[in-house]
Design a protein around this motif. Structure first.
Motif, PDB file in Angstrom:
ATOM      1  N   CYS A   1      37.585  20.313  46.421  1.00  0.00           N
ATOM      2  CA  CYS A   1      38.621  21.230  46.892  1.00  0.00           C
ATOM      3  C   CYS A   1      38.077  22.651  46.781  1.00  0.00           C
ATOM      4  O   CYS A   1      36.994  22.860  46.217  1.00  0.00           O
ATOM      5  N   PRO A   2      38.785  23.651  47.316  1.00  0.00           N
ATOM      6  CA  PRO A   2      38.346  25.030  47.143  1.00  0.00           C
ATOM      7  C   PRO A   2      38.199  25.388  45.670  1.00  0.00           C
ATOM      8  O   PRO A   2      38.969  24.914  44.824  1.00  0.00           O
ATOM      9  N   VAL A   3      37.198  26.229  45.365  1.00  0.00           N
ATOM     10  CA  VAL A   3      36.913  26.632  43.992  1.00  0.00           C
ATOM     11  C   VAL A   3      37.027  28.141  43.868  1.00  0.00           C
ATOM     12  O   VAL A   3      36.448  28.879  44.667  1.00  0.00           O
ATOM     13  N   ALA A   4      37.773  28.597  42.864  1.00  0.00           N
ATOM     14  CA  ALA A   4      37.870  30.028  42.562  1.00  0.00           C
ATOM     15  C   ALA A   4      36.986  30.316  41.342  1.00  0.00           C
ATOM     16  O   ALA A   4      37.189  29.717  40.284  1.00  0.00           O
ATOM     17  N   VAL A   5      36.011  31.207  41.507  1.00  0.00           N
ATOM     18  CA  VAL A   5      35.111  31.595  40.427  1.00  0.00           C
ATOM     19  C   VAL A   5      35.542  32.987  39.941  1.00  0.00           C
ATOM     20  O   VAL A   5      35.513  33.944  40.709  1.00  0.00           O
ATOM     21  N   ILE A   6      35.936  33.068  38.681  1.00  0.00           N
ATOM     22  CA  ILE A   6      36.498  34.292  38.144  1.00  0.00           C
ATOM     23  C   ILE A   6      35.435  35.048  37.343  1.00  0.00           C
ATOM     24  O   ILE A   6      34.774  34.452  36.481  1.00  0.00           O
ATOM     25  N   PRO A   7      35.243  36.348  37.596  1.00  0.00           N
ATOM     26  CA  PRO A   7      34.211  37.115  36.875  1.00  0.00           C
ATOM     27  C   PRO A   7      34.442  37.131  35.373  1.00  0.00           C
ATOM     28  O   PRO A   7      35.577  37.054  34.901  1.00  0.00           O
ATOM     29  N   SER A   8      33.348  37.215  34.637  1.00  0.00           N
ATOM     30  CA  SER A   8      33.455  37.337  33.188  1.00  0.00           C
ATOM     31  C   SER A   8      34.037  38.699  32.832  1.00  0.00           C
ATOM     32  O   SER A   8      33.828  39.687  33.543  1.00  0.00           O
ATOM     33  N   ALA A   9      34.766  38.734  31.754  1.00  0.00           N
ATOM     34  CA  ALA A   9      35.382  39.996  31.328  1.00  0.00           C
ATOM     35  C   ALA A   9      34.305  40.973  30.865  1.00  0.00           C
ATOM     36  O   ALA A   9      33.279  40.586  30.360  1.00  0.00           O
TER      37      ALA A   9
ATOM     38  N   VAL B   1      34.775  40.487  42.027  1.00  0.00           N
ATOM     39  CA  VAL B   1      36.192  40.127  42.064  1.00  0.00           C
ATOM     40  C   VAL B   1      36.251  38.603  42.116  1.00  0.00           C
ATOM     41  O   VAL B   1      35.235  37.947  42.352  1.00  0.00           O
ATOM     42  N   PRO B   2      37.415  37.999  41.895  1.00  0.00           N
ATOM     43  CA  PRO B   2      37.503  36.543  42.040  1.00  0.00           C
ATOM     44  C   PRO B   2      36.966  36.092  43.397  1.00  0.00           C
ATOM     45  O   PRO B   2      37.257  36.686  44.432  1.00  0.00           O
ATOM     46  N   LEU B   3      36.156  35.043  43.360  1.00  0.00           N
ATOM     47  CA  LEU B   3      35.520  34.520  44.562  1.00  0.00           C
ATOM     48  C   LEU B   3      36.041  33.112  44.829  1.00  0.00           C
ATOM     49  O   LEU B   3      35.940  32.238  43.963  1.00  0.00           O
ATOM     50  N   VAL B   4      36.625  32.901  46.015  1.00  0.00           N
ATOM     51  CA  VAL B   4      37.107  31.577  46.398  1.00  0.00           C
ATOM     52  C   VAL B   4      36.137  30.986  47.412  1.00  0.00           C
ATOM     53  O   VAL B   4      35.900  31.569  48.472  1.00  0.00           O
ATOM     54  N   ILE B   5      35.570  29.839  47.060  1.00  0.00           N
ATOM     55  CA  ILE B   5      34.667  29.128  47.965  1.00  0.00           C
ATOM     56  C   ILE B   5      35.437  27.954  48.550  1.00  0.00           C
ATOM     57  O   ILE B   5      35.866  27.055  47.824  1.00  0.00           O
TER      58      ILE B   5
ATOM     59  N   LEU C   1      37.510  37.669  47.139  1.00  0.00           N
ATOM     60  CA  LEU C   1      36.612  37.426  48.264  1.00  0.00           C
ATOM     61  C   LEU C   1      36.651  35.943  48.584  1.00  0.00           C
ATOM     62  O   LEU C   1      36.559  35.097  47.680  1.00  0.00           O
ATOM     63  N   VAL C   2      36.798  35.607  49.869  1.00  0.00           N
ATOM     64  CA  VAL C   2      36.877  34.207  50.299  1.00  0.00           C
ATOM     65  C   VAL C   2      35.682  33.888  51.192  1.00  0.00           C
ATOM     66  O   VAL C   2      35.424  34.601  52.167  1.00  0.00           O
ATOM     67  N   LEU C   3      34.978  32.809  50.852  1.00  0.00           N
ATOM     68  CA  LEU C   3      33.807  32.392  51.618  1.00  0.00           C
ATOM     69  C   LEU C   3      33.909  30.922  51.984  1.00  0.00           C
ATOM     70  O   LEU C   3      34.539  30.136  51.272  1.00  0.00           O
ATOM     71  N   GLY C   4      33.236  30.545  53.064  1.00  0.00           N
ATOM     72  CA  GLY C   4      33.086  29.133  53.391  1.00  0.00           C
ATOM     73  C   GLY C   4      31.941  28.543  52.577  1.00  0.00           C
ATOM     74  O   GLY C   4      31.216  29.255  51.892  1.00  0.00           O
ATOM     75  N   SER C   5      31.761  27.245  52.672  1.00  0.00           N
ATOM     76  CA  SER C   5      30.740  26.587  51.854  1.00  0.00           C
ATOM     77  C   SER C   5      29.641  25.959  52.698  1.00  0.00           C
ATOM     78  O   SER C   5      28.914  25.105  52.217  1.00  0.00           O
TER      79      SER C   5
END
Length: 275
Positions: free
Chosen positions: A267-275, A126-130, A98-102
């Motif tokens: 810069c853009p940040v990708a936040v990855i869900p915990s397993a 899912v991985p979130l890119v801000i 998922l990609v979002l603006g900030s």
């Protein structure tokens, strides 16, 4: 609904899209928050129809903008009448990320993060890119790892991103306890601590070097607070990757490191869900 492997992105004027892989289709979502107009007292005549038309125009403009740069990309759109965060939570069941603006309205220039981005980062499915800072086409991928947690998913995403972008990967581990021990008067062998941490860091990403032989990976041990270390590293990066590290014993909350990083990264940040 998005197809398998979609990259989801709400329409975000002024932001360049960030893709983890050019082979995946893009699903652009615009949430139509109509709650102020549901009450008869505040509902002007024809307001719903006008908002719907504006929403469709925004989606069309976003789609055309993306197609100009990536003419072969498969793109779908959706106009959803729902509160933004809920609309996005309903979308990514089969999405890759998922990609979002900030965009935000914070009181400090360094912390202009929108409430939607912060809420979605608290429990990403899912991985979130801000997308914030400069979404540069050059520069390295930076990934921050916590050696006390399983960093497999975070490292996997970072290596794949570096491979797809033909970028160098910097694996960062920051250790903040060092300064605390020194201030408390403890005798600390800084060189040995750094050697031990580096060995553990190399061991953590060693399997992925074989899986992604084309990725030029390097490690860096920084003796300072992780938020400071990663925010500084983001200045010359095209993407910063961190783990969500959610707390499951209470209401879903974003880990303190990820929370600080997405507020201060350049810069853009990708936040990855915990397993």
């Amino acid at each position: 609904m998005p197809g398998e492997g979609d990259v989801l992105a709400p329409e975000c004027p002024g932001e360049e899209p960030v893709f983890a892989g050019v082979e995946r289709p893009l699903h652009i979502v615009h949430a139509l928050e109509s709650w102020p107009y549901r009450a008869p007292l505040f509902k002007p005549a024809g307001s719903t129809e006008r908002m719907t038309r504006v929403g469709h125009r925004l989606l069309t403009a976003a789609r055309e903008r993306v197609q100009e740069r990536w003419p072969g990309l498969e793109i779908t759109t959706a106009l959803v009448a729902e509160e933004t965060a809920q609309a996005l939570r309903d979308q990514p069941d089969k999405a890759f990320e998922l990609v979002l603006g900030s965009r935000g309205r914070g009181g400090f220039a360094g912390m202009l993060l929108g409430s939607t981005s912060l809420r979605m980062a608290a429990r990403p499915a899912v991985p979130l890119v801000i997308v914030r800072g400069d979404a540069a086409d050059r520069g390295e991928i930076v990934v921050g790892i916590d050696l006390l947690r399983d960093a497999g998913a975070v490292l996997e995403y970072a290596f794949e991103s570096a491979a797809l972008r033909d970028a160098r990967l910097r694996v960062v581990h920051a250790w903040q306890t060092f300064g605390t021990l020194v201030e408390a008067g403890y005798a600390v062998d800084a060189d040995q601590i750094e050697l031990d941490l580096r060995a553990q860091t190399i061991e953590a990403y060693k399997p992925l070097r074989t899986e992604y032989p084309s990725v030029d990976a390097m490690d860096e041990i920084i003796m300072e607070h992780p938020v400071t270390a990663l925010s500084n590293a983001s200045r010359n990066a095209r993407l910063l990757v961190v783990g969500a590290h959610q707390r499951h014993w209470a209401a879903p909350r974003l880990g303190s490191i990820a929370h600080g990083v997405i507020h201060h990264a350049r810069c853009p940040v990708a936040v990855i869900p915990s397993a």
